[in-house]
Design an enzyme around this catalytic site. Structure first.
Site, short mmCIF file in Angstrom:
data_model
loop_
_atom_site.label_atom_id
_atom_site.label_comp_id
_atom_site.label_asym_id
_atom_site.label_seq_id
_atom_site.Cartn_x
_atom_site.Cartn_y
_atom_site.Cartn_z
N ALA A 130 0.75 -1.35 -0.20
CA ALA A 130 -0.10 -0.25 0.19
C ALA A 130 1.20 1.10 0.20
O ALA A 130 0.37 2.27 0.28
CB ALA A 130 -0.42 0.63 1.17
N ALA A 131 1.81 1.20 -0.37
CA ALA A 131 3.28 2.53 -0.24
C ALA A 131 3.06 3.27 -1.90
O ALA A 131 3.00 4.35 -1.11
CB ALA A 131 4.53 2.27 0.09
N ASP B 188 -4.86 -2.23 -3.59
CA ASP B 188 -5.74 -1.15 -4.59
C ASP B 188 -6.68 -2.44 -4.94
O ASP B 188 -7.09 -2.86 -6.44
CB ASP B 188 -4.88 -0.53 -5.46
CG ASP B 188 -4.03 -1.27 -6.45
OD1 ASP B 188 -3.23 -2.54 -6.19
OD2 ASP B 188 -3.19 -0.75 -7.26
N ARG C 228 -1.92 8.21 -11.63
CA ARG C 228 -2.86 8.08 -12.76
C ARG C 228 -4.66 8.20 -12.20
O ARG C 228 -5.10 8.83 -13.20
CB ARG C 228 -3.26 6.62 -13.07
CG ARG C 228 -1.67 6.39 -14.48
CD ARG C 228 -2.26 5.10 -14.55
NE ARG C 228 -1.03 4.13 -13.69
CZ ARG C 228 -1.09 2.87 -14.34
NH1 ARG C 228 -2.21 1.84 -14.79
NH2 ARG C 228 -1.02 1.61 -12.76
N ARG D 143 -33.45 16.73 8.02
CA ARG D 143 -32.36 17.04 8.16
C ARG D 143 -32.00 16.49 9.66
O ARG D 143 -32.74 16.41 10.27
CB ARG D 143 -32.36 18.79 7.60
CG ARG D 143 -32.31 19.62 6.72
CD ARG D 143 -31.94 20.64 6.81
NE ARG D 143 -30.71 21.61 8.18
CZ ARG D 143 -31.87 23.09 8.42
NH1 ARG D 143 -32.45 22.83 8.19
NH2 ARG D 143 -30.07 22.96 8.91
N GLY E 287 10.53 -0.36 -5.56
CA GLY E 287 9.33 -1.40 -6.51
C GLY E 287 8.10 -2.79 -5.26
O GLY E 287 8.89 -2.81 -4.49
N THR E 288 7.80 -3.52 -6.20
CA THR E 288 7.13 -4.30 -5.27
C THR E 288 7.57 -5.63 -4.69
O THR E 288 7.47 -5.82 -3.46
CB THR E 288 5.81 -6.03 -6.08
OG1 THR E 288 6.61 -5.95 -7.06
CG2 THR E 288 5.04 -4.71 -6.55
C1 UD1 Z 1 2.28 -5.48 -10.28
C2 UD1 Z 1 2.71 -6.80 -11.01
C3 UD1 Z 1 2.34 -7.62 -12.91
C4 UD1 Z 1 1.05 -7.31 -12.04
C5 UD1 Z 1 -0.02 -6.46 -11.11
C6 UD1 Z 1 -1.42 -6.78 -10.99
C7 UD1 Z 1 5.07 -6.39 -10.00
C8 UD1 Z 1 6.86 -6.06 -10.67
N1 UD1 Z 1 4.55 -6.26 -11.23
O1 UD1 Z 1 2.31 -4.18 -11.49
O2 UD1 Z 1 3.31 -8.72 -12.89
O3 UD1 Z 1 0.47 -7.70 -13.22
O4 UD1 Z 1 0.90 -6.00 -10.47
O5 UD1 Z 1 -2.42 -5.23 -11.08
O6 UD1 Z 1 5.01 -6.86 -9.06
N2 UD1 Z 1 3.65 -0.62 -4.08
C9 UD1 Z 1 4.38 -0.24 -3.18
N3 UD1 Z 1 5.98 -0.18 -3.27
C10 UD1 Z 1 6.46 0.14 -4.32
C11 UD1 Z 1 6.00 -0.76 -5.84
C12 UD1 Z 1 4.48 -0.96 -5.68
O7 UD1 Z 1 4.35 -0.21 -1.84
O8 UD1 Z 1 7.51 0.27 -4.48
C13 UD1 Z 1 1.99 -1.31 -4.39
C14 UD1 Z 1 1.45 -0.39 -4.74
O9 UD1 Z 1 0.73 0.56 -3.76
C15 UD1 Z 1 0.55 -1.63 -5.41
C16 UD1 Z 1 1.13 -2.84 -5.34
O10 UD1 Z 1 2.54 -2.27 -4.98
O11 UD1 Z 1 -0.16 -1.53 -3.83
C17 UD1 Z 1 1.32 -3.30 -6.59
O12 UD1 Z 1 2.22 -2.01 -7.35
P1 UD1 Z 1 2.16 -1.00 -9.11
O13 UD1 Z 1 2.70 -0.44 -9.64
O14 UD1 Z 1 0.66 -0.82 -9.19
O15 UD1 Z 1 2.14 -2.54 -9.93
P2 UD1 Z 1 1.55 -2.90 -10.79
O16 UD1 Z 1 2.52 -1.83 -12.61
O17 UD1 Z 1 0.43 -2.79 -11.43
MG MG Z 2 -1.19 -1.45 -10.38
#
Ligand code: UD1
Ligand code: MG
Length: 465
Positions: A11-12, A107, A17, A338, A79-80
């Site tokens: 959730a970071a 999300d 968008r 009200r 990154g995730t």
């Molecule tokens: C990610 C997946 C993708 C998948 C998609 C599904 C990766 C590399 N890719 O892409 O394969 O199809 O989700 O929805 O994992 N977040 C953090 N910190 C970070 C980056 C992201 O907490 O540094 C959180 C975001 O807030 C979000 C979630 O991780 O809740 C997913 O991140 P997002 O950037 O939306 O990944 P996608 O590009 O959608």
């Molecule tokens: Mg996403």
């Protein structure tokens, strides 16, 4: 409930968008922040509160989520994979041997608990080190593509931004929901590299790591791709809202509520409705609205935090907020209740009546064109058409009390503070500035004078001119 299951919620990220000053996971769908649906899922699956990885607007997120989660901070969104690693300090100390780690995104709010259970069951059954949820999409857009080997096993996830033209054609995509074995999870994350198109540490790269070390990776394909719909834009938010609404209405219909045109209503997921209630088109019910059984809610009514008892009739165009409506009452058409309005049993509030901080006893009526504010109305009081409580002197609000059985003639003004005693009458057209004793009649209008022949004489004069 699954034993030995830790849940991590990502959730970071800000969600650029959304073009919003509010972090996307606090945007509301069907009356609740979208993260709440994910927290519900986590609570259904594990006794231990999830670890939420927070970064952007972390204070606001913590304020909203409170003790429903433990928190790990990700200072920079690298990154995730990097995000999950931030949970290490909390989860490693407790020990992860023999545990499973379920990773969810804050999300992605539409996943059903049964689907996640299926994912966990498949993980155990196949003795996988990683089991992920995938889906098939006609337009796979920017999701990570699932690459399968000749034997059908999942070999790799390739992010859209890193994919070749051939890989972009793959219609099976990563939903971003994973079950990992706890062993080595964090060590593997520490070894990730960020040499990819986005320069990020991808969680999805662990798939290849695990395969290379000879471990099993499996996937469950979600039957309904909507379950993996992520909120990245306002359009996604609207789609999620629509789906939650659809589920809310579907559930209510199963519970015995009739909808004349279900696709037109807007009902928060926090609202409850009793059986045999009929909801007409274009009704909006929000917040903690509770509706009893046997009610009729007519078109265009908008209720926010309203408690409606059984067998109530809310007629067309009624607006009500922070109000209570007693059993058998009828309100509207076009009434405005009200905050602080409390209607007792069988009360009748008619067209173009506005109430505020007004308590009505059983059987009382204000049927037409009135303003009743800061008032305490007893039982069986009749308030005639056009009655107005003059509750505000420009500085303070004052109270009007109408005791049981009082009768207020039409077009009267009740200048507060004022009290009309039990069973007393106020003559039509009166301006009441002093208390009226019980069982008496108050009249304040000037006595009528008839001047005979006046109109005829006037007509004669006009003819002469
Ligand atoms: C990610 C997946 C993708 C998948 C998609 C599904 C990766 C590399 N890719 O892409 O394969 O199809 O989700 O929805 O994992 N977040 C953090 N910190 C970070 C980056 C992201 O907490 O540094 C959180 C975001 O807030 C979000 C979630 O991780 O809740 C997913 O991140 P997002 O950037 O939306 O990944 P996608 O590009 O959608
Ligand atoms: Mg996403």
């Amino acid at each position: 409930m699954t034993k030995n299951l830790e849940v991590i919620i990502l959730a970071a990220g800000l969600g650029t968008r959304m073009k919003s000053s509010t972090i996307k996971i606090l945007h509301r769908a069907a009356g609740r922040p979208i993260v709440d649906y994910v927290l519900d899922l986590a609570a259904r699956l594990s006794d231990t509160p999830p670890v939420m990885i927070i970064g952007h607007q972390r204070e606001t997120v913590q304020e909203s989520v409170g003790s429903r989660a433990r928190y790990a901070i990700q200072e920079k969104q690298l990154g995730t994979g990097h995000a999950v690693l931030q949970a290490a300090s909390i989860l490693e100390s407790a020990g992860l041997a023999g545990k499973r780690v379920l990773i969810l995104s804050a999300d992605v709010p539409l996943t059903r608990p049964e689907t996640l259970q299926q994912l966990i069951d498949e993980h155990e059954r196949s003795k996988n080190a990683l089991t992920l949820l995938t889906m098939k999409l006609a337009e796979p857009a920017m999701y990570g593509r699932i690459v399968r080997g000749p034997d059908g096993s999942v070999t790799r996830i390739v992010e859209a931004k890193d994919a070749s033209a051939d890989e972009m054609m793959i219609d099976e995509v990563n939903a971003g929901i994973y079950v990992f074995n706890g062993e080595n999870l964090f060590d593997n994350l520490r070894n990730l590299s960020n040499s990819n198109a986005q320069g990020e540490y991808y969680l999805t790269d662990l798939l290849a790591t695990l395969r290379q070390s000879g471990q099993r990776v499996g996937a469950v394909i979600a039957g309904d791709p909507v379950e993996a719909l992520g909120v990245n834009s306002r359009a996604d938010l609207a789609a999620v809202d629509t789906e939650i609404q659809r589920r809310v209405v579907e559930k209510l219909m199963k519970e015995g509520v009739t909808f004349r045109n279900p696709s037109t209503v807007v009902i928060d997921s926090t609202v409850t409705i009793g059986n045999d209630t009929v909801i007409y088109p274009f009704v909006t019910l929000e917040g903690n609205t509770r509706i009893g059984h046997g009610c009729v809610i007519e078109p265009g009514s908008h209720l926010i935090n309203v408690d409606v008892a059984d067998n109530v009739h809310i007629k067309t165009g009624t607006v009500a907020e922070d109000a209570e409506i007693g059993e058998g009452a009828a309100v509207g058409p076009y009434a405005h209740l009200r905050p602080g309005t409390k209607l007792g049993r069988d009360v009748k509030i008619g067209n173009f009546v506005e109430t505020k901080k007004a308590v009505f006893g059983a059987g009382s009526k204000a049927s037409h064109l009135s303003y009743i504010g800061d008032a305490e109305i007893g039982a069986d009081v009749n308030i005639g058409a056009g009655t107005i409580t003059c509750n505000y002197d420009g500085v303070n609000k004052h109270k009007t009390v109408l005791e049981d059985g009082a009768f207020i003639g039409s077009d009267s003004q009740l200048v507060a503070p004022v009290r009309v005693g039990r069973g007393a009458y106020v003559g039509a057209g009166s301006t009441i500035t002093k208390d009226v004793p019980p069982d008496s009649l108050a009249l304040s209008r000037t006595p009528q004078r008839n001047i005979e022949g006046w109109a005829a004489k006037k007509r004669e004069e006009r003819k002469k001119k």
